[in-house]
Write an enzyme that holds these catalytic residues in place. Structure first.
Site, PDB file in Angstrom:
ATOM      1  N   LYS A 250       0.443   7.647 -23.665  1.00  0.00           N
ATOM      2  CA  LYS A 250       0.985   8.048 -24.973  1.00  0.00           C
ATOM      3  C   LYS A 250       2.473   7.676 -25.003  1.00  0.00           C
ATOM      4  O   LYS A 250       2.801   6.507 -25.110  1.00  0.00           O
ATOM      5  CB  LYS A 250       0.772   9.540 -25.233  1.00  0.00           C
ATOM      6  CG  LYS A 250      -0.572  10.167 -24.838  1.00  0.00           C
ATOM      7  CD  LYS A 250      -1.802   9.493 -25.298  1.00  0.00           C
ATOM      8  CE  LYS A 250      -3.127  10.133 -24.949  1.00  0.00           C
ATOM      9  NZ  LYS A 250      -3.278  11.373 -24.278  1.00  0.00           N
TER      10      LYS A 250
ATOM     11  N   ARG B 124     -12.630  14.965 -36.119  1.00  0.00           N
ATOM     12  CA  ARG B 124     -12.221  16.129 -35.335  1.00  0.00           C
ATOM     13  C   ARG B 124     -12.687  17.347 -36.123  1.00  0.00           C
ATOM     14  O   ARG B 124     -11.942  17.950 -36.866  1.00  0.00           O
ATOM     15  CB  ARG B 124     -10.700  16.169 -35.113  1.00  0.00           C
ATOM     16  CG  ARG B 124     -10.209  15.211 -34.056  1.00  0.00           C
ATOM     17  CD  ARG B 124     -10.548  15.675 -32.658  1.00  0.00           C
ATOM     18  NE  ARG B 124     -10.973  14.563 -31.841  1.00  0.00           N
ATOM     19  CZ  ARG B 124     -11.248  14.649 -30.540  1.00  0.00           C
ATOM     20  NH1 ARG B 124     -11.156  15.776 -29.903  1.00  0.00           N
ATOM     21  NH2 ARG B 124     -11.645  13.617 -29.863  1.00  0.00           N
TER      22      ARG B 124
ATOM     23  N   PHE C   3      -6.334  21.656 -24.946  1.00  0.00           N
ATOM     24  CA  PHE C   3      -6.649  20.239 -25.080  1.00  0.00           C
ATOM     25  C   PHE C   3      -7.889  19.981 -24.223  1.00  0.00           C
ATOM     26  O   PHE C   3      -8.051  20.600 -23.164  1.00  0.00           O
ATOM     27  CB  PHE C   3      -5.480  19.330 -24.660  1.00  0.00           C
ATOM     28  CG  PHE C   3      -5.820  17.886 -24.840  1.00  0.00           C
ATOM     29  CD1 PHE C   3      -5.886  17.343 -26.126  1.00  0.00           C
ATOM     30  CD2 PHE C   3      -6.159  17.083 -23.766  1.00  0.00           C
ATOM     31  CE1 PHE C   3      -6.270  16.016 -26.309  1.00  0.00           C
ATOM     32  CE2 PHE C   3      -6.542  15.767 -23.946  1.00  0.00           C
ATOM     33  CZ  PHE C   3      -6.600  15.227 -25.231  1.00  0.00           C
ATOM     34  N   THR C   4      -8.739  19.039 -24.658  1.00  0.00           N
ATOM     35  CA  THR C   4     -10.055  18.853 -24.034  1.00  0.00           C
ATOM     36  C   THR C   4      -9.985  18.713 -22.501  1.00  0.00           C
ATOM     37  O   THR C   4     -10.539  19.545 -21.772  1.00  0.00           O
ATOM     38  CB  THR C   4     -10.746  17.609 -24.623  1.00  0.00           C
ATOM     39  OG1 THR C   4      -9.827  16.513 -24.581  1.00  0.00           O
ATOM     40  CG2 THR C   4     -11.158  17.841 -26.065  1.00  0.00           C
TER      41      THR C   4
ATOM     42  N   TYR D   9       0.832  -1.207   0.000  1.00  0.00           N
ATOM     43  CA  TYR D   9       0.000   0.000   0.000  1.00  0.00           C
ATOM     44  C   TYR D   9       0.863   1.252   0.000  1.00  0.00           C
ATOM     45  O   TYR D   9       0.578   2.212  -0.693  1.00  0.00           O
ATOM     46  CB  TYR D   9      -0.939   0.024   1.211  1.00  0.00           C
ATOM     47  CG  TYR D   9      -1.957   1.134   1.092  1.00  0.00           C
ATOM     48  CD1 TYR D   9      -3.169   0.907   0.439  1.00  0.00           C
ATOM     49  CD2 TYR D   9      -1.696   2.411   1.579  1.00  0.00           C
ATOM     50  CE1 TYR D   9      -4.093   1.926   0.281  1.00  0.00           C
ATOM     51  CE2 TYR D   9      -2.623   3.432   1.424  1.00  0.00           C
ATOM     52  CZ  TYR D   9      -3.817   3.188   0.772  1.00  0.00           C
ATOM     53  OH  TYR D   9      -4.725   4.190   0.615  1.00  0.00           O
TER      54      TYR D   9
ATOM     55  N   PHE E 263     -19.584  13.985 -29.420  1.00  0.00           N
ATOM     56  CA  PHE E 263     -18.943  13.151 -30.444  1.00  0.00           C
ATOM     57  C   PHE E 263     -18.817  11.690 -30.018  1.00  0.00           C
ATOM     58  O   PHE E 263     -18.781  10.801 -30.862  1.00  0.00           O
ATOM     59  CB  PHE E 263     -17.570  13.726 -30.843  1.00  0.00           C
ATOM     60  CG  PHE E 263     -16.597  13.844 -29.693  1.00  0.00           C
ATOM     61  CD1 PHE E 263     -16.593  14.973 -28.892  1.00  0.00           C
ATOM     62  CD2 PHE E 263     -15.695  12.832 -29.424  1.00  0.00           C
ATOM     63  CE1 PHE E 263     -15.704  15.089 -27.839  1.00  0.00           C
ATOM     64  CE2 PHE E 263     -14.797  12.939 -28.365  1.00  0.00           C
ATOM     65  CZ  PHE E 263     -14.807  14.070 -27.573  1.00  0.00           C
TER      66      PHE E 263
ATOM     67  N   ASP F  56       2.613  20.125 -20.580  1.00  0.00           N
ATOM     68  CA  ASP F  56       1.808  18.942 -20.852  1.00  0.00           C
ATOM     69  C   ASP F  56       2.747  18.098 -21.701  1.00  0.00           C
ATOM     70  O   ASP F  56       2.868  18.295 -22.911  1.00  0.00           O
ATOM     71  CB  ASP F  56       0.528  19.296 -21.605  1.00  0.00           C
ATOM     72  CG  ASP F  56      -0.281  18.051 -21.957  1.00  0.00           C
ATOM     73  OD1 ASP F  56       0.290  16.942 -21.909  1.00  0.00           O
ATOM     74  OD2 ASP F  56      -1.462  18.188 -22.301  1.00  0.00           O
TER      75      ASP F  56
HETATM   76  C1  PLP Z   1      -4.338  12.275 -23.744  1.00  0.00           C
HETATM   77  C2  PLP Z   1      -3.938  13.647 -23.399  1.00  0.00           C
HETATM   78  C3  PLP Z   1      -4.139  14.173 -22.113  1.00  0.00           C
HETATM   79  C4  PLP Z   1      -4.898  13.442 -21.034  1.00  0.00           C
HETATM   80  O1  PLP Z   1      -4.322  12.254 -20.684  1.00  0.00           O
HETATM   81  P1  PLP Z   1      -5.172  10.945 -20.259  1.00  0.00           P
HETATM   82  O2  PLP Z   1      -4.126   9.953 -19.937  1.00  0.00           O
HETATM   83  O3  PLP Z   1      -6.028  10.569 -21.446  1.00  0.00           O
HETATM   84  O4  PLP Z   1      -6.002  11.330 -19.078  1.00  0.00           O
HETATM   85  C5  PLP Z   1      -3.676  15.444 -21.863  1.00  0.00           C
HETATM   86  N1  PLP Z   1      -3.062  16.170 -22.816  1.00  0.00           N
HETATM   87  C6  PLP Z   1      -2.867  15.710 -24.055  1.00  0.00           C
HETATM   88  C7  PLP Z   1      -2.200  16.560 -25.077  1.00  0.00           C
HETATM   89  C8  PLP Z   1      -3.308  14.433 -24.401  1.00  0.00           C
HETATM   90  O5  PLP Z   1      -3.129  13.986 -25.659  1.00  0.00           O
END
Ligand code: PLP
Length: 464
Positions: A257, A381, A123-124, A71, A448, A214
């Site tokens: 990613k 997109r 970014f979303t 833990y 979407f 990011d």
């Molecule tokens: C995917 C992504 C995120 C968010 O990451 P998650 O692992 O999907 O929560 C943030 N910024 C960018 C540019 C991304 O492509």
């Protein structure tokens, strides 16, 4: 053509579903012409996203067996911390279940209501967390990023002028940090140059504003710098990445990613006070600070993936796959966003389907038609993803109306890419026969994902 041979070989395979054309037509109709609503076992080549879809290496699978599921104080956490310190150069690390977990913590600790957060394109999830904390996102990317025809080598760069204007207008005391994305996802995976990072750092430091990366696709960005920026040809991707990160105070990372894992992420920072506060709130939302919502084995796989992502042979091949697909399509006359970015090729649906108005949803139609043609899954997109303006209730009409063709890491071979390119080229030959779509079910948020559509003509790909 322009693609390197794979710097790995295959020792485990996964069977692909091979549906007939008639089965695919039935599947996409059942899915309401929305590729998100297809089942994965109806998809031949899945290029929906590069998120969490990477193939792990034998070393990563072996690392999974070294999971220390304690833990607190799991040794996998310390291995992850070592990897982040060595490859990114940041002192403190907090694992999170994925990138948005880190965005949540950073936004809630640094943003107070009414603050402005500049960034090189939104970014979303990043913007949603900034807004949730009461902040206002301000786009400070260079204008070229919004132009699909511009072949600027560093389309992700920050406009120093826009940033300077923001500081002058709202006062740097109301800017808790700058969010610097490398590469810029929604601009098509476009990189930021080292020179631009240096200048942005200098400007921010003059105003006492920290920079948080990011860093989701930071290795791809470092590779573009190696290839395109003066004086960087002889440097390793690892060396460039370390310099990039030195211009920031920390980062949020989606491990799904560039870190080559199926789940995971982290927040890293050099700021000891921020780290202390983060260890408190991570416990509420993710888990104890030495696991942050991940199993020990997941942290170990990410610790190994971080080292693999800066392997020069791996990253050169990764980006060459994207470039290969792009040049094949370009050779066939298929309209695309240029230059091709690090993780995806973006088809310019507006000029591909020039006979459709934006209200006839060209990108949605093209993604559906490409699936029916070939079993290849991609993502819209465009106007559907952009949603409605919360003030006016009208559709937002983005300038870019695109289909994203995204390559998972280490998953598909050149043969697969040929299938994708040939399908898109064939479709381009009969583009006049592709019908537009109308939305028949529209969810209130993030429409979407689950919206449903119907062709305006009898068939999606008709016979004139
Ligand atoms: C995917 C992504 C995120 C968010 O990451 P998650 O692992 O999907 O929560 C943030 N910024 C960018 C540019 C991304 O492509």
């Amino acid at each position: 053509m322009d693609m390197l041979a794979e710097p790995y070989r295959i020792k485990m395979v996964e069977k692909l579903p091979m549906l007939s054309r008639r089965e695919r037509e039935a599947a996409i109709a059942r899915a309401g012409y929305n590729t998100f609503l297809l089942r994965s076992d109806e998809v031949y080549i899945d290029l929906l996203t590069d998120s969490g879809t990477s193939a792990m290496s034998d070393d990563q699978w072996a690392a999974m067996m070294h999971g220390d599921e304690a833990y607190s104080g799991s040794r996998n956490f310390f291995n992850l911390q070592d990897s982040v310190r060595e490859i990114y150069g940041f002192k403190h690390v907090i694992p999170t279940h994925q990138g948005r977990g880190a965005e949540h913590i950073l936004s809630s600790l640094l943003i107070k209501p009414g603050d402005y957060i500049p960034g090189n394109m939104y970014f979303t999830t990043t913007r949603a967390h900034q807004e949730r904390a009461g902040g206002i996102f301000v786009d400070v990317i260079i204008d070229e990023a919004h132009d699909p025809a511009s072949d600027h080598p560093f389309k992700g760069n920050v406009s120093l002028e826009k940033l300077e204007n923001l500081f002058a207008k709202v006062g740097p005391e109301n800017v808790p940090y700058l969010s610097l994305a490398v590469t810029v996802n929604l601009a098509g995976g476009q990189p930021v140059s080292l020179e631009n990072m240096r200048q942005t750092r200098e400007l921010c430091s003059r105003h006492g504003v920290p920079i948080y990366f990011d860093a989701t696709r930071c290795a791809e960005n470092a590779y573009f710098i190696q290839q395109r920026e003066e004086g960087c040809k002889e440097r390793s991707v690892a060396d460039i990445l370390l310099e990039m990160m030195s211009y920031g105070d920390g980062c949020t990372m989606s491990g799904k990613k560039d870190c080559l894992v199926n789940i995971g992420g982290f927040l890293a920072t050099n700021d000891g006070d921020l780290y202390e506060s983060a260890t408190e709130i991570v416990t509420l939302f993710e888990g104890f600070p030495t696991y942050g919502g991940l199993a020990g084995r997941d942290m170990e796989a990410m610790a190994v993936g971080i080292r693999e992502m800066v392997d020069d042979d791996y990253i050169a091949h990764r980006v060459s796959q994207v470039r290969y697909l792009g040049s094949y399509l370009e050779g066939a006359g298929v309209p695309l966003v240029k230059p091709v970015g690090g993780h995806a090729v973006f088809l310019d649906a507006r000029s591909f389907l020039a006979h459709l108005t934006q209200d006839e949803l060209p990108a949605q139609s093209l993604a559906a038609a490409l699936y029916a043609e070939s079993g290849v899954r991609t993502m819209e997109r465009g106007v559907v993803s952009a949603g409605r303006d919360p003030e006016t209730g009208q559709h937002r009409y983005p300038r870019l109306e695109l289909v994203r063709v995204t390559l998972p890491r280490r998953v598909y071979t050149r043969g697969h890419l040929d299938v994708v390119a040939e399908a898109a080229a064939t479709l381009y030959q009969k583009r006049d026969q592709i019908s537009g779509l109308r939305m028949v079910h529209e969810p209130a948020v993030l429409r979407f994902f689950t919206a449903r559509f119907e062709p305006l003509k009898e068939n999606l790909v008709g016979s004139e």
